[in-house]
Enzyme design. Structure first.
Site, mmCIF file in Angstrom:
data_model
loop_
_atom_site.group_PDB
_atom_site.id
_atom_site.type_symbol
_atom_site.label_atom_id
_atom_site.label_comp_id
_atom_site.label_asym_id
_atom_site.label_seq_id
_atom_site.Cartn_x
_atom_site.Cartn_y
_atom_site.Cartn_z
ATOM 1 N N LYS A 1 0.843 -1.202 0.000
ATOM 2 C CA LYS A 1 0.000 0.000 0.000
ATOM 3 C C LYS A 1 0.877 1.251 0.000
ATOM 4 O O LYS A 1 2.053 1.199 0.409
ATOM 5 C CB LYS A 1 -0.919 -0.006 1.236
ATOM 6 C CG LYS A 1 -1.914 -1.174 1.245
ATOM 7 C CD LYS A 1 -3.299 -0.746 0.826
ATOM 8 C CE LYS A 1 -4.160 -1.916 0.424
ATOM 9 N NZ LYS A 1 -5.085 -2.366 1.428
ATOM 10 N N ARG B 1 -3.531 -10.176 4.239
ATOM 11 C CA ARG B 1 -3.704 -10.251 2.773
ATOM 12 C C ARG B 1 -2.435 -9.687 2.152
ATOM 13 O O ARG B 1 -2.107 -8.521 2.379
ATOM 14 C CB ARG B 1 -4.941 -9.439 2.375
ATOM 15 C CG ARG B 1 -5.249 -9.468 0.894
ATOM 16 C CD ARG B 1 -6.487 -8.613 0.595
ATOM 17 N NE ARG B 1 -6.839 -8.654 -0.814
ATOM 18 C CZ ARG B 1 -6.278 -7.908 -1.752
ATOM 19 N NH1 ARG B 1 -5.330 -7.031 -1.441
ATOM 20 N NH2 ARG B 1 -6.653 -8.015 -3.024
HETATM 21 C C1 9MG Z 1 -9.206 -6.006 -2.681
HETATM 22 N N1 9MG Z 1 -8.416 -5.397 -1.636
HETATM 23 C C2 9MG Z 1 -7.400 -4.506 -1.810
HETATM 24 N N2 9MG Z 1 -6.905 -4.143 -0.614
HETATM 25 C C3 9MG Z 1 -7.623 -4.819 0.316
HETATM 26 C C4 9MG Z 1 -7.597 -4.854 1.713
HETATM 27 O O1 9MG Z 1 -6.786 -4.107 2.427
HETATM 28 N N3 9MG Z 1 -8.462 -5.668 2.349
HETATM 29 C C5 9MG Z 1 -9.343 -6.438 1.651
HETATM 30 N N4 9MG Z 1 -10.200 -7.223 2.340
HETATM 31 N N5 9MG Z 1 -9.422 -6.424 0.311
HETATM 32 C C6 9MG Z 1 -8.565 -5.615 -0.333
#
Ligand code: 9MG
Length: 296
Positions: free
Chosen positions: A231, A265
């Site tokens: 990010k 994730r």
């Molecule tokens: C699709 N997507 C992109 N970033 C994400 C995040 O931080 N959490 C979740 N659940 N999906 C995400």
């Protein structure tokens, strides 16, 4: 550690351990099938390439594969639903017998319905299941739901995010959507929550949320998923916008896990699995030693 009423998350054909002695943080691997994805530059848009990427993730120890056909990076325009289906459905069919839970990252009820019929185990909705009819259509399946918080829409969400109190506001939204899911007939054992790092949040908002992951999870009594990988907050913190974000992403995933996040994730599955193994061995050894030293 947060105690949940049940120590597993019902995830379609799977029951994932999310608490108790056998628990270890789960790794959700990102499989983008978008030509404009910010993290893979559109390298995995063809079916063969997506399958190869999924196989590599499986070899590396992934727990859940998250398939997305719509880019959610800041500024990304929405794609037509037909195009989203065209991108994700062949990947679901190709991977449904690969032995790992398949999560589908979508906000569209039409995509949710087709994905579940094709064998998806989880729906990951960045809009927190706000679309009319989405909760109703998931009631009769046994898929898991990841309820994420987002302020605004991907196209504009980073223009001027504002909150009274980011942790309280995000927690209240997640509690409200979890209650709506239960009201629609969906068991809490199928729910997990996500504060939505980077989705309508400044760096300060993201850091506030990250510091209070454990508190948010405890307040909601639901397993928390943290998505921090690659990010922009990672680039802001390192001060190297164009640099490789892997090391920063690993640090963020480990910190989230140390605060109690049940699922992380990530894009870099192999590196994250290794980092979590080392961290968890050291953390559980320390707990064991502390218990030994305590007088009976
Ligand atoms: C699709 N997507 C992109 N970033 C994400 C995040 O931080 N959490 C979740 N659940 N999906 C995400």
């Amino acid at each position: 550690m947060t105690e949940f009423p049940a120590n597993s998350l019902q995830c379609g054909r799977y029951r994932l351990v999310i608490d108790g002695p056998a628990f270890r943080p789960l790794v959700m691997g990102v499989l983008n099938v978008t030509p404009d994805s910010f993290s893979d530059g559109g390298r995995f848009t063809s079916l063969d390439a997506a399958i190869t990427q999924a196989e590599t993730m499986i070899e590396s120890g992934v727990d859940i594969i998250d398939i997305g056909g719509e880019s959610t990076r800041p500024g990304a325009p929405p794609v037509p639903v037909e195009e989203e289906l065209r991108r994700v459905m062949p990947v679901i069919y190709a991977l449904r017998d690969a032995g790992k839970p398949l999560s589908i990252d979508t906000r569209r009820p039409e995509v949710m319905r087709e994905a579940i019929e094709a064998g998806a185990d989880m729906i990951n909705d960045i809009s927190g299941f706000r679309a009319e009819g989405s909760l109703r259509l998931l009631r009769d399946s046994d898929c898991a739901l990841c309820i994420m918080h987002m302020q605004g829409e991907p196209q504009t969400m980073q223009q001027s995010p504002a909150y009274e109190d980011v942790c309280a506001d995000v927690t209240a939204f997640l509690a409200q959507q979890a209650a709506a899911a239960v009201e629609a007939g969906i068991s809490r054992q199928r729910l997990c929550v996500d504060p939505g790092f980077g989705f309508g949040k400044t760096l300060a908002h993201n850091l506030d949320l990250l510091a209070r992951v454990g508190e948010i999870q405890q307040a909601l009594g639901l397993p928390l998923l943290a998505g921090l990988s690659r990010k922009s907050m990672i680039a802001k913190l390192t001060g190297k916008p164009d640099a490789d974000r892997t090391a920063g992403s690993l640090a963020a995933a480990l910190f989230a896990a140390s605060q109690g996040a049940r699922i992380v994730r990530v894009h870099d599955v192999a590196e994250t699995v290794d980092a979590l193994r080392v961290w968890q061995a050291a953390a559980s050894h320390r707990t064991h030693e502390t218990r030994k030293q305590r007088p009976a």
